[in-house]
Scaffold this motif. Structure first.
Motif, PDB file in Angstrom:
ATOM      1  N   PRO A  89       0.774  -1.285  -0.089  1.00 36.62           N
ATOM      2  CA  PRO A  89      -0.017  -0.297   0.097  1.00 36.62           C
ATOM      3  C   PRO A  89       0.664   1.241   0.000  1.00 36.62           C
ATOM      4  CG  PRO A  89      -0.681  -1.559   1.665  1.00 36.62           C
ATOM      5  CD  PRO A  89       0.540  -2.111   1.150  1.00 36.62           C
ATOM      6  N   TRP A 125      -2.513  -4.150   5.609  1.00 37.58           N
ATOM      7  CA  TRP A 125      -3.614  -4.161   4.633  1.00 37.58           C
ATOM      8  C   TRP A 125      -4.308  -2.606   4.547  1.00 37.58           C
ATOM      9  CZ3 TRP A 125      -6.883  -6.786   1.668  1.00 37.58           C
ATOM     10  CH2 TRP A 125      -8.141  -6.397   1.320  1.00 37.58           C
ATOM     11  N   GLU A 126      -4.548  -2.276   3.616  1.00 39.17           N
ATOM     12  CA  GLU A 126      -5.204  -1.115   3.567  1.00 39.17           C
ATOM     13  C   GLU A 126      -6.467  -1.269   2.504  1.00 39.17           C
ATOM     14  OE1 GLU A 126      -3.182   2.571   2.729  1.00 39.17           O
ATOM     15  OE2 GLU A 126      -1.548   2.109   4.197  1.00 39.17           O
ATOM     16  N   HIS A 128      -7.944  -0.263  -0.132  1.00 36.66           N
ATOM     17  CA  HIS A 128      -7.920  -0.059  -1.482  1.00 36.66           C
ATOM     18  C   HIS A 128      -7.201  -1.218  -2.176  1.00 36.66           C
ATOM     19  CE1 HIS A 128      -3.898   1.406  -0.566  1.00 36.66           C
ATOM     20  NE2 HIS A 128      -3.609   1.023  -1.726  1.00 36.66           N
ATOM     21  N   HIS A 147      -7.065  -7.829  12.366  1.00 34.52           N
ATOM     22  CA  HIS A 147      -7.774  -6.935  11.280  1.00 34.52           C
ATOM     23  C   HIS A 147      -9.178  -6.900  11.643  1.00 34.52           C
ATOM     24  CE1 HIS A 147      -3.633  -7.712   9.481  1.00 34.52           C
ATOM     25  NE2 HIS A 147      -3.773  -6.623   8.556  1.00 34.52           N
ATOM     26  N   PRO A 262      -7.217   0.108   7.773  1.00 40.32           N
ATOM     27  CA  PRO A 262      -5.741  -0.125   7.718  1.00 40.32           C
ATOM     28  C   PRO A 262      -5.401  -0.691   8.908  1.00 40.32           C
ATOM     29  CG  PRO A 262      -6.724   1.935   7.302  1.00 40.32           C
ATOM     30  CD  PRO A 262      -7.805   1.418   7.731  1.00 40.32           C
ATOM     31  N   SER A 264      -2.171  -4.044  10.607  1.00 43.59           N
ATOM     32  CA  SER A 264      -1.267  -4.945  10.336  1.00 43.59           C
ATOM     33  C   SER A 264      -1.419  -6.159  11.723  1.00 43.59           C
ATOM     34  CB  SER A 264       0.069  -4.513  10.396  1.00 43.59           C
ATOM     35  OG  SER A 264       1.189  -5.599  10.357  1.00 43.59           O
ATOM     36  N   PHE A 298      -1.197   2.585  12.433  1.00 36.80           N
ATOM     37  CA  PHE A 298      -1.096   1.683  11.271  1.00 36.80           C
ATOM     38  C   PHE A 298       0.324   1.774  10.657  1.00 36.80           C
ATOM     39  CE2 PHE A 298      -2.853   5.218   8.855  1.00 36.80           C
ATOM     40  CZ  PHE A 298      -2.391   4.968   7.734  1.00 36.80           C
ATOM     41  N   ARG A 300       1.628   3.489   8.129  1.00 37.00           N
ATOM     42  CA  ARG A 300       2.337   4.694   7.810  1.00 37.00           C
ATOM     43  C   ARG A 300       2.622   5.515   9.011  1.00 37.00           C
ATOM     44  NH1 ARG A 300       0.621   5.834   1.916  1.00 37.00           N
ATOM     45  NH2 ARG A 300      -0.914   4.066   1.501  1.00 37.00           N
TER      46      ARG A 300
END
Length: 592
Positions: A89, A125-126, A128, A147, A262, A264, A298, A300
């Motif tokens: 992502p 995971w995101e 999109h 998740h 979003p 992990s 998350f 980022r």
């Protein structure tokens, strides 16, 4: 009684030492495949990163015959993924798609099968992602139960494949059992088998292959004590059905729709938090009644917590936007995730991994002949402040006029090497546990053991007040750019950078006290009357610093204390040179 889905993911970072990969191969990858290969009744799913495939091509060619035989007898399924193990992502979509297609093509060519699922690096995971995966021809992926539970699903319901979608693009998701992650191979086999037998639907485990021999204490437990062999025997004797994930996808009804935030795995959502908040979350989670309602960050967030990770990430984006064909392989190698974050593994704290990312990104530019004279003025790293980037055939400098006029990055194209890949010393949540000494006996995961690799690590703890930048001053500058020169005007001092063919020159006006951090992979320094020489022996390059007007200087080594899978450790990060004087003139030349 349910079906047991057993997935194993194996990966080593770009830039890791060859001797390390050879050792892990001998104590983990080889004995695992040799052991499970003796039990053809046990079906399982495998993922290897492209880094390992390339290593095996050179150093363990028998691997392909071994896995090929398992594929032929339908014992194993091979998962795809980004070839060089990127966090999908956070890299440009075209790069992500190309890395997935690169792995798909490799697997089809090498093993003669078309992969249906992918291993999602660090299970990041995101929402999109379904659209990207569908473009790559992927039917499913595997994430953690966290998740699901973080948005309200109950653990007992997470025993089937689920359907999710993004704007109509559908894929399926399998949720990994956290309980099984912590049971295998650390707890007694009776406990593991009883758990699997108590599941209705699928008992789902997919985790690091390194836990079977490479993680501390596990080689003796898994192979000398025959844990893996006895576990596989029990699966057969107890009549527990096993299958690949792809077979389960065909056999079991799918639940849905599900929409995941979003996320992990749960541990990473804590690691990416600011230190104080991480400590608070860790304390709150001791209360089982509260823990399921507490969410971390998350992936980022690592780019916020660690400016050095943000620099790496934005440098990667910068390169991706500019290259076309010749540098693609090096760009993709520079997208390997390990140096972009830090948790129980060293990651960002490991100098050779940071350096390898920069080396590949710099090499990608060089392959595309982008090391040409150029001046760019932009907010390079999305921090709301302007950077000035000066480039010539040999050098690229990232100057931040609004951060004390400091240099954030200093790339030497001929090497290729970034002399400013230094890591700032900062407090980490686990520092409060220094002094504790627990042992690895193969009966606890690396997440459950707190220890240090040597005594008295506290003496290496030192924290910097702000990010280490070369020639960062406590001054608010106005600034102008003229060709290869940046002039900065402050209240008490003025400063000028001038790019030279193989280095640069800094001129100050006024009383100055500043710093010069220098990144090296190993110590190498020689002081003389009017300067200092730093030598990077591994890369065979030198930084020669000469000066005028320096009245006083001092030099210190930069050490950090960070966590690793085998305990907290100290790591050499380079040097920090302090200089004080009036009307300084400093020349820095980089040489092979």
């Amino acid at each position: 009684m349910g079906r047991f889905l057993f997935g194993v993911h194996c990966h080593q970072p770009v830039g890791n030492f060859e001797w390390v990969i050879k050792k892990v191969t001998e104590i983990s990858y080889k004995p695992f495949l040799e052991t499970i290969g003796r039990f053809p009744e046990v079906k399982f799913t495998l993922h290897y990163s492209g880094i390992l495939y390339e290593f095996f091509e050179k150093h363990w060619k028998e691997f392909f015959d071994l896995v090929g035989e398992m594929i032929e007898r339908r014992q194993v399924e091979i998962l795809s993924g980004g070839f060089y193990e990127p966090i999908l992502p956070v890299i440009p979509e075209d790069d992500a798609l190309e890395q997935l297609e690169m792995m798909n093509e490799y697997i089809e060519k090498r093993f003669g099968v078309k992969p249906r699922g992918i291993w999602l690096s660090e299970r990041v995971w995101e929402p999109h992602l379904p659209s990207l995966l569908k473009k790559a021809g992927i039917e499913y992926t595997i994430v953690d139960e966290y998740h699901f539970t973080s948005c309200g699903w109950r653990v007992e319901d997470l025993t089937f494949p689920f359907i999710t979608e993004n704007n109509g693009d559908r894929i399926c998701i399998f949720p990994i059992s956290k309980t099984l992650r912590y049971l295998v191979p650390f707890r007694e086999i009776d406990e593991v088998v009883n758990y699997i037998k108590g599941v209705e639907g699928c008992a789902i485990l997919a985790d690091d292959g390194e836990k079977f021999g490479s993680w501390p204490g596990t080689y003796d437990r898994v192979y000398k004590e025959r844990w893996l062999e006895r576990f596989l025997e029990r699966l057969i004797n107890e009549g527990i059905e096993t299958s690949t994930f792809a077979t389960a996808l065909d056999d079991f009804p799918k639940k849905g729709p599900c929409y995941l935030p979003p996320a992990s795995y749960e541990e990473m959502t804590e690691w990416c938090l600011p230190t104080e908040e991480r400590e608070r979350v860790e304390e709150l989670k001791h209360d089982e009644n509260l823990s399921k309602f507490i969410k971390g960050g998350f992936f980022r967030n690592f780019f916020v917590k660690y400016p050095e990770a943000n620099q790496l990430h934005k440098r990667m984006i910068y390169v991706s936007e500019r290259i076309k064909d010749k540098g693609k392989k090096y760009l993709f190698m520079g997208q390997c995730n390990c140096a972009y974050w830090h948790g129980i593994f060293g990651g960002l704290y490991l100098p050779h991994l940071r350096s390898a990312v920069y080396e590949n990104l710099i090499r990608a530019e060089r392959e595309e002949n982008l090391n040409k004279k150029e001046v760019e003025v932009l907010d390079f790293d999305a921090d709301g402040k302007i950077e000035v980037i000066l480039t010539n055939e040999n050098l690229k400098m990232f100057i931040s006029p609004e951060d004390g006029g400091g240099i954030k990055e200093l790339d030497f194209y001929p090497a290729p090497f970034n002399f400013m890949a230094v890591l700032t010393r900062r407090r980490e949540a686990y520092h409060r546990f220094l002094g504790r000494s627990e042992s690895f006996d193969g009966r606890k995961t690396i997440h459950e053991v707190i220890t240090a690799k040597e005594k008295d690590l506290e003496r290496y703890l030192r924290y910097d007040r702000e990010r280490l930048l070369m020639f960062r001053d406590r001054e608010n500058y106005r600034w102008v750019v003229e060709k290869n020169t940046v002039r900065l005007y402050g209240e008490k001092i003025n400063k000028e950078y001038r790019l030279l063919p193989s280095g640069f020159e800094v001129k100050y006006e006024g009383e100055v006290e500043t710093i010069i951090p220098v990144f090296l992979l190993s110590p190498g320094v020689e002081e003389h009357e009017h300067g200092i020489v730093f030598s990077e022996n591994e890369k065979k390059i030198r930084m020669e610093i000469t000066w005028e007007g320096v009245e006083e200087h001092s030099l210190e080594e930069i050490w950090t204390v960070s966590s690793s899978e085998s305990g907290m450790e100290r790591t050499f990060q380079g040097y920090l040179l302090h200089v004080r004087g009036r009307d300084l003139r400093v020349k820095i030349l980089l040489r092979l």
